[in-house]
Design a protein around this motif. Structure first.
Motif, PDB file in Angstrom:
ATOM      1  N   UNK A 113      12.026  23.907   3.704  1.00 45.94           N
ATOM      2  CA  UNK A 113      12.723  22.720   4.215  1.00 45.94           C
ATOM      3  C   UNK A 113      12.200  21.429   3.560  1.00 45.94           C
ATOM      4  N   UNK A 114      12.406  21.269   2.267  1.00 43.04           N
ATOM      5  CA  UNK A 114      11.847  20.123   1.550  1.00 43.04           C
ATOM      6  C   UNK A 114      12.669  18.847   1.666  1.00 43.04           C
ATOM      7  N   UNK A 115      13.648  18.802   2.598  1.00 44.26           N
ATOM      8  CA  UNK A 115      14.528  17.636   2.692  1.00 44.26           C
ATOM      9  C   UNK A 115      14.554  17.034   4.089  1.00 44.26           C
ATOM     10  N   UNK A 116      13.611  17.426   4.939  1.00 44.17           N
ATOM     11  CA  UNK A 116      13.709  17.090   6.359  1.00 44.17           C
ATOM     12  C   UNK A 116      13.718  15.586   6.636  1.00 44.17           C
ATOM     13  N   UNK A 117      13.083  14.799   5.778  1.00 45.90           N
ATOM     14  CA  UNK A 117      12.978  13.352   6.029  1.00 45.90           C
ATOM     15  C   UNK A 117      13.956  12.533   5.186  1.00 45.90           C
ATOM     16  N   UNK A 118      14.917  13.192   4.554  1.00 46.06           N
ATOM     17  CA  UNK A 118      15.823  12.488   3.649  1.00 46.06           C
ATOM     18  C   UNK A 118      17.041  11.925   4.372  1.00 46.06           C
ATOM     19  N   UNK A 119      17.560  10.835   3.829  1.00 45.73           N
ATOM     20  CA  UNK A 119      18.859  10.331   4.285  1.00 45.73           C
ATOM     21  C   UNK A 119      19.964  11.164   3.637  1.00 45.73           C
ATOM     22  N   UNK A 120      21.197  11.106   4.155  1.00 45.73           N
ATOM     23  CA  UNK A 120      22.278  11.949   3.621  1.00 45.73           C
ATOM     24  C   UNK A 120      22.525  11.772   2.119  1.00 45.73           C
ATOM     25  N   UNK A 121      22.401  10.551   1.609  1.00 48.47           N
ATOM     26  CA  UNK A 121      22.649  10.321   0.184  1.00 48.47           C
ATOM     27  C   UNK A 121      21.653  11.096  -0.666  1.00 48.47           C
ATOM     28  N   UNK A 122      20.378  11.055  -0.295  1.00 49.33           N
ATOM     29  CA  UNK A 122      19.373  11.804  -1.041  1.00 49.33           C
ATOM     30  C   UNK A 122      19.649  13.301  -0.976  1.00 49.33           C
ATOM     31  N   UNK A 123      20.094  13.773   0.180  1.00 47.23           N
ATOM     32  CA  UNK A 123      20.388  15.207   0.313  1.00 47.23           C
ATOM     33  C   UNK A 123      21.538  15.621  -0.592  1.00 47.23           C
ATOM     34  N   UNK A 124      22.559  14.776  -0.684  1.00 48.60           N
ATOM     35  CA  UNK A 124      23.690  15.082  -1.567  1.00 48.60           C
ATOM     36  C   UNK A 124      23.232  15.196  -3.018  1.00 48.60           C
ATOM     37  N   UNK A 177       0.839  -1.189   0.000  1.00 49.34           N
ATOM     38  CA  UNK A 177       0.000   0.000   0.000  1.00 49.34           C
ATOM     39  C   UNK A 177       0.877   1.242   0.000  1.00 49.34           C
ATOM     40  N   UNK A 178       0.477   2.209  -0.781  1.00 47.62           N
ATOM     41  CA  UNK A 178       1.285   3.425  -0.920  1.00 47.62           C
ATOM     42  C   UNK A 178       1.505   4.138   0.415  1.00 47.62           C
ATOM     43  N   UNK A 179       0.538   4.068   1.307  1.00 49.32           N
ATOM     44  CA  UNK A 179       0.668   4.749   2.597  1.00 49.32           C
ATOM     45  C   UNK A 179       1.785   4.166   3.453  1.00 49.32           C
ATOM     46  N   UNK A 180       2.219   2.947   3.133  1.00 54.21           N
ATOM     47  CA  UNK A 180       3.260   2.314   3.942  1.00 54.21           C
ATOM     48  C   UNK A 180       4.664   2.802   3.576  1.00 54.21           C
ATOM     49  N   UNK A 181       4.790   3.647   2.550  1.00 52.50           N
ATOM     50  CA  UNK A 181       6.092   4.222   2.228  1.00 52.50           C
ATOM     51  C   UNK A 181       6.553   5.135   3.361  1.00 52.50           C
ATOM     52  N   UNK A 182       7.847   5.351   3.433  1.00 55.28           N
ATOM     53  CA  UNK A 182       8.406   6.186   4.499  1.00 55.28           C
ATOM     54  C   UNK A 182       8.072   7.661   4.268  1.00 55.28           C
ATOM     55  N   UNK A 183       8.241   8.469   5.321  1.00 58.76           N
ATOM     56  CA  UNK A 183       8.018   9.919   5.197  1.00 58.76           C
ATOM     57  C   UNK A 183       8.938  10.522   4.140  1.00 58.76           C
ATOM     58  N   UNK A 184      10.181  10.034   4.087  1.00 64.81           N
ATOM     59  CA  UNK A 184      11.122  10.548   3.101  1.00 64.81           C
ATOM     60  C   UNK A 184      10.679  10.243   1.680  1.00 64.81           C
ATOM     61  N   UNK A 185      10.145   9.049   1.454  1.00 61.16           N
ATOM     62  CA  UNK A 185       9.669   8.684   0.108  1.00 61.16           C
ATOM     63  C   UNK A 185       8.470   9.536  -0.283  1.00 61.16           C
ATOM     64  N   UNK A 186       7.547   9.743   0.663  1.00 58.90           N
ATOM     65  CA  UNK A 186       6.410  10.622   0.374  1.00 58.90           C
ATOM     66  C   UNK A 186       6.883  12.035   0.052  1.00 58.90           C
ATOM     67  N   UNK A 187       7.838  12.526   0.826  1.00 63.20           N
ATOM     68  CA  UNK A 187       8.334  13.881   0.598  1.00 63.20           C
ATOM     69  C   UNK A 187       9.014  14.001  -0.760  1.00 63.20           C
ATOM     70  N   UNK A 188       9.759  12.983  -1.144  1.00 66.49           N
ATOM     71  CA  UNK A 188      10.425  13.000  -2.447  1.00 66.49           C
ATOM     72  C   UNK A 188       9.396  13.070  -3.575  1.00 66.49           C
ATOM     73  N   UNK A 189       8.327  12.292  -3.454  1.00 68.86           N
ATOM     74  CA  UNK A 189       7.278  12.310  -4.477  1.00 68.86           C
ATOM     75  C   UNK A 189       6.591  13.667  -4.506  1.00 68.86           C
ATOM     76  N   UNK A 190       6.317  14.225  -3.325  1.00 70.23           N
ATOM     77  CA  UNK A 190       5.735  15.573  -3.253  1.00 70.23           C
ATOM     78  C   UNK A 190       6.516  16.563  -4.101  1.00 70.23           C
ATOM     79  N   UNK A 191       7.793  16.684  -3.785  1.00 70.68           N
ATOM     80  CA  UNK A 191       8.617  17.754  -4.353  1.00 70.68           C
ATOM     81  C   UNK A 191       9.031  17.431  -5.789  1.00 70.68           C
ATOM     82  N   UNK A 192       9.664  16.298  -5.987  1.00 66.75           N
ATOM     83  CA  UNK A 192      10.177  15.966  -7.314  1.00 66.75           C
ATOM     84  C   UNK A 192       9.039  15.701  -8.294  1.00 66.75           C
TER      85      UNK A 192
END
Length: 570
Positions: free
Chosen positions: A390-401, A358-373
């Motif tokens: 602050x569109x990167x608050x739930x990202x891991x360091x690799x995604x932020x880079x 289910x799409x709702x089971x994705x992490x906060x970071x994945x939802x945020x990535x879909x929102x913005x990108x």
């Protein structure tokens, strides 16, 4: 578009009267780093987010001035006097306008200025060979096509102007349907991306993607495809004076009703439609509704029909000019209690799983990535201003880079402008100094805003944290840093033969405690020893946080010490 300058002539939130912000320094560096976002950084409470709110307020006000049934000057806007300048790309459909304005057509941009005085309508200007000229008509052509807002925090102030303009358009559409001769009202150019938009953004991108357009989403969040989803259509329109379903929307709803793989009645006139044959649905959607932006626009129009289910008292309350409404604002108060159309039960296939989830089971970071990108992907071909808080608050360091690199892959370097706030040094580490604006709190005589002296690109996270931007004296935790400072003092006393037995025991314990840290090598290098001895009594090296002027002082001290050491042949 590319923002150049903002000036607010009376105070707004924490921004003082006369606040000015230079986003870009004119023509000399126009094409430098033009595809990078402009990042607003600095301490909490310094006004970064207020700048995004101010821009949203200004463009919301300007957008409503084009509405037939809105007397936009009867209730004074929150920002009643301002100036804003930006460069607008000359699109193909603007060439005739450019010709009328004596612009040769060789330029990539039109330089636009909008000025408003208290209780006076705004005036639009453009610049020709450095001379300011008034724009007399067709003001809408000199506005960005899209203003998109997003905030990752609980503070919903950024969403207020987006909500207000949405309800103003809703009221205008209601009025137009009462008229025999209606104007063709375009929907608002402002769009706020909240959690409820997630399904719309996901389906628009994945169902309408052509030629690997959604690859950046698929690769990052590992979603291969939509597995299945359901729509709920509520044709109950009991509210008197509700916005009716027009021909285009009825066609859209009928399309989905006729292509469902299963359906059932949830209650009278409320139908649940299910879709499992996604590949065939994609083909038909792309043949009938164009691209991701086209499908998303239809979802947006359905969103206006959903406003039929919002209490009118709540709408009137939001549109009131009383500042207290802002102070007590809660976005949930203005959400539809029911909906004509909604997306439900979306399931996706991920490349790292052998079963759908289910799409709702994705992490906060994945939802945020879909929102913005996902939003950037949909509006990549339009002249757009993106306001991201602050569109990167739930990202891991690799995604932020990779974040700003992803922006560059998607957005047109001429058409789009991203203004974002962040506290993250990882995200900043790939940017040039021209694209970073540092905010201070208005005290101690410091500059309210300034641009860094050095490029952040190549500095690394530690260097950024200890630069003027964040002002840390060290990236060590405060406890370890204090241990190092104490140990340094004891080493110096030992070198001078002034160490007591108790202090010697303490030095032994500290050295043992710190022995596994890389630079715990007491005076192993004579150059290091001389350097430490030289800074023994300098307070600037003992503080946890340092100011911009103290950073300059420390740099100058280091240069002088190194010069002295060099002069001594070390």
């Amino acid at each position: 578009m590319k923002l150049l300058r903002l000036q607010i002539n009376h105070h707004f939130r924490s921004l003082p009267a006369g606040f000015k912000l230079i986003f870009r320094e004119g023509d000399d560096n126009l094409y430098e780093n033009i595809d990078e976002p402009i990042c607003l950084v600095g301490v909490n409470g310094s006004g970064k987010s207020n700048v995004l709110e101010a821009l949203a307020e200004i463009f919301s006000y300007l957008d409503q001035t084009f509405l037939r049934y809105v007397n936009s000057h009867s209730d004074s806007p929150l920002i009643n006097s301002f100036e804003i300048e930006y460069l607008l790309p000359i699109a193909y459909d603007m060439r005739s306008i450019a010709t009328d304005l004596d612009i040769s057509g060789k330029e990539d941009f039109i330089h636009v200025k909008i000025a408003k005085l208290n209780d006076v309508k705004p005036t639009f200007y453009y610049y020709l060979n450095g001379v300011e000229k008034i724009i007399g008509t067709d003001f809408q052509s000199f506005m960005p096509k899209r203003i998109v807002g997003y905030s990752s925090g609980q503070n919903e102030l950024l969403s207020i102007p987006f909500s207000k303009i949405k309800f103003r358009y809703y009221n205008t559409l209601l009025q137009e349907f009462k008229e025999t001769y209606r104007e063709n009202v375009e929907y608002s150019r402002l769009k706020y991306v909240d959690y409820e938009e997630n399904y719309n953004i996901l389906l628009s991108n994945f169902l309408m993607a052509k030629d690997n357009e959604a690859d950046v989403l698929k690769e990052t969040i590992s979603i291969e495809e939509i597995e299945s989803f359901e729509l709920i259509i509520n044709r109950n329109q009991s509210k008197k004076g509700a916005l009716p379903i027009d021909v285009d929307i009825d066609k859209f709803l009928t399309f989905f009703e006729s292509r469902s793989n299963y359906k059932y009645q949830k209650k009278p006139n409320v139908t649940v439609l299910g879709y499992t044959d996604i590949e065939n649905l994609k083909i038909e959607l792309q043949n009938n509704f164009g691209d991701a932006a086209g499908l998303y626009t239809l979802f947006k129009r359905l969103g206006y029909l959903n406003l039929n289910f919002v209490d009118k008292i709540s709408i009137d309350l939001l549109l009131a000019s009383d500042i207290e409404i802002y102070n007590n604002y809660d976005i949930s108060d203005f959400s539809p209690k029911d909906k004509l159309f909604q997306i439900a039960e979306v399931n996706v296939r991920k490349s790292n799983l052998n079963y759908p989830i289910n799409y709702k089971s994705l992490s906060d970071g994945e939802h945020q990535f879909i929102h913005v990108i996902g939003t950037l992907l949909m509006y990549k071909d339009e002249s757009s201003l993106f306001l991201f808080d602050e569109p990167e608050t739930h990202f891991n360091p690799q995604w932020k880079y990779e974040y700003t690199k992803t922006f560059k892959k998607i957005t047109d370097r001429f058409k789009s402008q991203i203004i974002m706030t962040t506290h993250d040094p990882v995200l900043l580490s790939g940017l040039s100094k021209e694209n970073v604006i540092v905010f201070n709190k208005p005290n101690n005589g410091l500059e309210r805003t300034y641009k860094p002296d050095k490029d952040l690109r190549g500095m690394g996270v530690d260097a950024i944290l200890t630069s003027e931007i964040f002002g840390l004296n060290s990236t060590l935790d405060s406890e370890t840093l204090n241990d190092f400072i104490e140990r340094r003092k004891l080493l110096i006393k030992k070198e001078k033969g002034e160490l007591s037995d108790i202090e010697n025991e303490k030095l032994t314990k500290l050295s043992y405690h710190l022995m596994d840290i890389d630079y715990n090598k007491p005076f192993a290098d004579p150059l290091y020893k001389d350097f430490i001895m030289a800074i023994e009594d300098l307070d600037v090296y003992k503080q946890t946080e340092i100011s911009r002027s103290e950073i300059r002082e420390r740099e100058e001290i280091a240069k002088q010490i190194m010069k002295k050491l060099n002069d001594n042949g070390l």
